[in-house]
Design a protein around this motif. Sequence first.
Motif, PDB file in Angstrom:
ATOM      1  N   THR A   1      12.371  13.070  -5.829  1.00 19.42           N
ATOM      2  CA  THR A   1      13.541  12.821  -4.983  1.00 19.42           C
ATOM      3  C   THR A   1      13.723  11.315  -4.857  1.00 19.42           C
ATOM      4  O   THR A   1      12.859  10.627  -4.299  1.00 19.42           O
ATOM      5  CB  THR A   1      13.366  13.441  -3.587  1.00 19.42           C
ATOM      6  N   ASN A   2      14.816  10.811  -5.384  1.00 18.38           N
ATOM      7  CA  ASN A   2      15.009   9.367  -5.423  1.00 18.38           C
ATOM      8  C   ASN A   2      15.089   8.771  -4.021  1.00 18.38           C
ATOM      9  O   ASN A   2      15.614   9.390  -3.093  1.00 18.38           O
ATOM     10  CB  ASN A   2      16.287   9.031  -6.197  1.00 18.38           C
ATOM     11  N   LEU A   3      14.547   7.574  -3.872  1.00 18.89           N
ATOM     12  CA  LEU A   3      14.558   6.818  -2.622  1.00 18.89           C
ATOM     13  C   LEU A   3      13.857   7.569  -1.488  1.00 18.89           C
ATOM     14  O   LEU A   3      14.351   7.644  -0.362  1.00 18.89           O
ATOM     15  CB  LEU A   3      15.987   6.452  -2.213  1.00 18.89           C
ATOM     16  N   THR A   4      12.699   8.133  -1.800  1.00 16.87           N
ATOM     17  CA  THR A   4      11.858   8.733  -0.765  1.00 16.87           C
ATOM     18  C   THR A   4      11.038   7.619  -0.129  1.00 16.87           C
ATOM     19  O   THR A   4      10.123   7.068  -0.739  1.00 16.87           O
ATOM     20  CB  THR A   4      10.936   9.809  -1.350  1.00 16.87           C
ATOM     21  N   ARG A   5      11.378   7.284   1.088  1.00 14.52           N
ATOM     22  CA  ARG A   5      10.816   6.108   1.736  1.00 14.52           C
ATOM     23  C   ARG A   5       9.429   6.369   2.325  1.00 14.52           C
ATOM     24  O   ARG A   5       9.018   7.496   2.517  1.00 14.52           O
ATOM     25  CB  ARG A   5      11.758   5.617   2.842  1.00 14.52           C
ATOM     26  N   ARG A   6       8.726   5.267   2.586  1.00 17.48           N
ATOM     27  CA  ARG A   6       7.516   5.234   3.406  1.00 17.48           C
ATOM     28  C   ARG A   6       6.352   6.034   2.805  1.00 17.48           C
ATOM     29  O   ARG A   6       5.526   6.587   3.527  1.00 17.48           O
ATOM     30  CB  ARG A   6       7.831   5.732   4.817  1.00 17.48           C
ATOM     31  N   LEU A   7       6.269   6.086   1.489  1.00 16.10           N
ATOM     32  CA  LEU A   7       5.115   6.717   0.862  1.00 16.10           C
ATOM     33  C   LEU A   7       3.930   5.756   0.923  1.00 16.10           C
ATOM     34  O   LEU A   7       4.093   4.538   0.850  1.00 16.10           O
ATOM     35  CB  LEU A   7       5.429   7.090  -0.581  1.00 16.10           C
ATOM     36  N   VAL A   8       2.732   6.315   1.069  1.00 10.68           N
ATOM     37  CA  VAL A   8       1.540   5.499   1.294  1.00 10.68           C
ATOM     38  C   VAL A   8       0.483   5.843   0.253  1.00 10.68           C
ATOM     39  O   VAL A   8       0.169   7.020   0.037  1.00 10.68           O
ATOM     40  CB  VAL A   8       0.973   5.733   2.707  1.00 10.68           C
ATOM     41  N   MET A   9      -0.071   4.821  -0.387  1.00 13.31           N
ATOM     42  CA  MET A   9      -1.168   5.000  -1.333  1.00 13.31           C
ATOM     43  C   MET A   9      -2.358   4.158  -0.867  1.00 13.31           C
ATOM     44  O   MET A   9      -2.252   2.934  -0.720  1.00 13.31           O
ATOM     45  CB  MET A   9      -0.745   4.565  -2.734  1.00 13.31           C
ATOM     46  N   ARG A  10      -3.483   4.833  -0.622  1.00 21.01           N
ATOM     47  CA  ARG A  10      -4.709   4.093  -0.314  1.00 21.01           C
ATOM     48  C   ARG A  10      -5.317   3.640  -1.630  1.00 21.01           C
ATOM     49  O   ARG A  10      -5.632   4.460  -2.494  1.00 21.01           O
ATOM     50  CB  ARG A  10      -5.694   4.972   0.454  1.00 21.01           C
ATOM     51  N   VAL A  11      -5.515   2.339  -1.771  1.00 28.43           N
ATOM     52  CA  VAL A  11      -5.990   1.795  -3.043  1.00 28.43           C
ATOM     53  C   VAL A  11      -7.407   1.232  -2.952  1.00 28.43           C
ATOM     54  O   VAL A  11      -8.044   1.003  -3.990  1.00 28.43           O
ATOM     55  CB  VAL A  11      -5.025   0.710  -3.573  1.00 28.43           C
ATOM     56  N   ALA A  12      -7.899   0.996  -1.737  1.00 32.36           N
ATOM     57  CA  ALA A  12      -9.259   0.475  -1.590  1.00 32.36           C
ATOM     58  C   ALA A  12      -9.798   0.866  -0.225  1.00 32.36           C
ATOM     59  O   ALA A  12      -9.033   1.067   0.727  1.00 32.36           O
ATOM     60  CB  ALA A  12      -9.291  -1.042  -1.753  1.00 32.36           C
ATOM     61  N   SER A  13     -11.110   0.978  -0.113  1.00 33.73           N
ATOM     62  CA  SER A  13     -11.761   1.301   1.153  1.00 33.73           C
ATOM     63  C   SER A  13     -13.015   0.458   1.307  1.00 33.73           C
ATOM     64  O   SER A  13     -13.545  -0.084   0.327  1.00 33.73           O
ATOM     65  CB  SER A  13     -12.114   2.796   1.210  1.00 33.73           C
ATOM     66  N   GLY A  14     -13.484   0.344   2.561  1.00 31.51           N
ATOM     67  CA  GLY A  14     -14.721  -0.372   2.829  1.00 31.51           C
ATOM     68  C   GLY A  14     -14.624  -1.879   2.745  1.00 31.51           C
ATOM     69  O   GLY A  14     -15.644  -2.563   2.611  1.00 31.51           O
ATOM     70  N   LEU A  15     -13.420  -2.429   2.864  1.00 33.40           N
ATOM     71  CA  LEU A  15     -13.259  -3.880   2.828  1.00 33.40           C
ATOM     72  C   LEU A  15     -13.577  -4.486   4.190  1.00 33.40           C
ATOM     73  O   LEU A  15     -13.435  -3.831   5.227  1.00 33.40           O
ATOM     74  CB  LEU A  15     -11.831  -4.244   2.429  1.00 33.40           C
ATOM     75  N   THR A  16     -13.970  -5.732   4.212  1.00 33.48           N
ATOM     76  CA  THR A  16     -14.134  -6.499   5.446  1.00 33.48           C
ATOM     77  C   THR A  16     -13.677  -7.925   5.196  1.00 33.48           C
ATOM     78  O   THR A  16     -13.663  -8.397   4.054  1.00 33.48           O
ATOM     79  CB  THR A  16     -15.604  -6.530   5.925  1.00 33.48           C
ATOM     80  N   GLY A  17     -13.286  -8.603   6.274  1.00 34.32           N
ATOM     81  CA  GLY A  17     -12.925 -10.006   6.156  1.00 34.32           C
ATOM     82  C   GLY A  17     -11.576 -10.227   5.508  1.00 34.32           C
ATOM     83  O   GLY A  17     -10.689  -9.377   5.530  1.00 34.32           O
ATOM     84  N   SER A  18     -11.422 -11.401   4.889  1.00 35.70           N
ATOM     85  CA  SER A  18     -10.147 -11.844   4.341  1.00 35.70           C
ATOM     86  C   SER A  18     -10.093 -11.620   2.831  1.00 35.70           C
ATOM     87  O   SER A  18     -11.049 -11.941   2.112  1.00 35.70           O
ATOM     88  CB  SER A  18      -9.945 -13.330   4.650  1.00 35.70           C
ATOM     89  N   HIS A  19      -8.966 -11.060   2.366  1.00 28.57           N
ATOM     90  CA  HIS A  19      -8.757 -10.840   0.932  1.00 28.57           C
ATOM     91  C   HIS A  19      -7.283 -11.056   0.601  1.00 28.57           C
ATOM     92  O   HIS A  19      -6.403 -10.761   1.416  1.00 28.57           O
ATOM     93  CB  HIS A  19      -9.154  -9.420   0.522  1.00 28.57           C
ATOM     94  N   THR A  20      -7.027 -11.545  -0.601  1.00 27.56           N
ATOM     95  CA  THR A  20      -5.660 -11.717  -1.082  1.00 27.56           C
ATOM     96  C   THR A  20      -5.289 -10.538  -1.969  1.00 27.56           C
ATOM     97  O   THR A  20      -5.979 -10.237  -2.950  1.00 27.56           O
ATOM     98  CB  THR A  20      -5.510 -13.031  -1.860  1.00 27.56           C
ATOM     99  N   ILE A  21      -4.200  -9.879  -1.601  1.00 22.21           N
ATOM    100  CA  ILE A  21      -3.745  -8.676  -2.291  1.00 22.21           C
ATOM    101  C   ILE A  21      -2.519  -9.032  -3.127  1.00 22.21           C
ATOM    102  O   ILE A  21      -1.587  -9.676  -2.635  1.00 22.21           O
ATOM    103  CB  ILE A  21      -3.376  -7.566  -1.286  1.00 22.21           C
ATOM    104  N   THR A  22      -2.511  -8.603  -4.383  1.00 26.31           N
ATOM    105  CA  THR A  22      -1.374  -8.851  -5.272  1.00 26.31           C
ATOM    106  C   THR A  22      -0.924  -7.538  -5.890  1.00 26.31           C
ATOM    107  O   THR A  22      -1.745  -6.779  -6.427  1.00 26.31           O
ATOM    108  CB  THR A  22      -1.742  -9.841  -6.386  1.00 26.31           C
TER     109      THR A  22
END
Length: 534
Positions: A181-202
Amino acid sequence: MDATSLSLGALGSGMSLSGAPSPLAAYFRPGSGTRVGLQAASEGALHVWTEVADGLALCCRYDADDPTSRYSWRETRAVPLRKVYPVADLTLTGSWGQLQSSGSGLLESYTGNRAISASSTAASASVTVDRAAPYDLFIIYTGRTSGGFARVDIDGAQTLVNEIGDPADLGFKAFSTYHSTNLTRRLVMRVASGLTGSHTITVTPGGSASPGGNTVQLEAVAITGGLDDSRIQPPFWEPEITYAAGQEVQHNGIFYAARSNGPSGTAPPTHGNGIASDGAMEWRADVRSTYHDFSTLDYASEREYAARIEVGGQTVEYGGQTHGGEALQSRSITLDGAPWTPATTGTGITAGAAIDMTETSQWGHPTAGALADCTLTRRILPGQIYQDVTITPLQTLPTPEWFYPAMLPFVRWDGETKSDVLIHLHDGNSVIDLDTYAGQSAPDVTLSSPKSLGLDVTAPVGGFAWGFACGFGTDPVNGLKSVTGFLRPNIGGQSSGTGSDWQVKGYVRADDITLASGQPVRMWSRQTISLAPD
């Protein structure tokens, strides 16, 4: 302590009074949340937040449509708590198209009201995220029929990207943003777990997907949050600040989306709906933030208590915002023992370990004058909501036409989010399957043990075990001598899968109550909410 209080303590420990395991013990086990919070809401209402687990909370709306009456708890939403980094916070390289939400409401808005779109693998969107506590990383995107792969890097590499893989021999980790369904908003994908502190996401477009195409439409980057964290709600409106079209702010319990690029005015917007200007920029108003998803678990109906009494030939109902009749005398709200005042900076939520609320009100009557004084106290802890009501008649009153010392409104199906909510209700002796009553304006169902109930609640944001227990004072003169419980399993004859709520409501009814002058009547309830076991 009365027998019901003892029984409630036994439920919390997993044992009945006889020493045998309680059939409802799982519904009264404590959750893993650690914080509660208070936030000013629209139209004088109050949002009470209570964490049930790390990254998940209930937001309970206490309405004050009539400011001369006490609060009424009349809406509950399950909300994933995330620190949101919307489009305005992303550093963009390459060619990205800019989009703004076309409407308001959960299904019509982008997260943060803005999205960006690109198809070139030379384009990128980056942001630095940070949290001291462990967190998961989420990419929030719009599903497209032309959706392509989205590649995610953390600190310039993919070693920490541990929740997605290489889906099509791409040579890197990515996920498909295709949706039928085109333009289905607000979908969420978890891409990483167990992180702490500061990280740069690209995030970069990763090429064509099949089915789909090569477009990536990005709404936000987000990480697990808590009520103490920044970014779980939009920032406050500020004067003479340059905003981008779609950027979201809040003021006085209302959330506003900028309608254009440019500076704000010198005075904040004040409208509660529609579009209006702050003197320099137009803003679209909404009573809910777009930052988080949510599932509505109930509907606007009284929970505290309700009564109808005829005195001198005139009948009056009592019951807060829903039924009226109660003149507010005083109100006290404290957080960790200190008086609470609405926040005007940060997220708007003031977090702590415990909320205490006390309201005094008086039952009025057009001809008989003041009938009774009422004191309502609430204590909110992480995953637990306690309520205690004392009614002291100022004159001996007739037996009420009806008196409900506790009520429990829910929805089997939420029409706005089009999702299941309450599936089963346990009364300690039997299980009520609400789907039995689909499409029917069914008769009331008797509850065999109305003082303790267990509810199986599901929602897109998580499943919950919800325990409800209530009790009554044992004053020899006044008090509730006996009660029965019943369930209205389908108030409007609705079905799942529609755009309308399927409303359900449980009642505890006083069958024998005496209201003698000067003799207090006490009733209390406890609600415990935790994540449902896997």
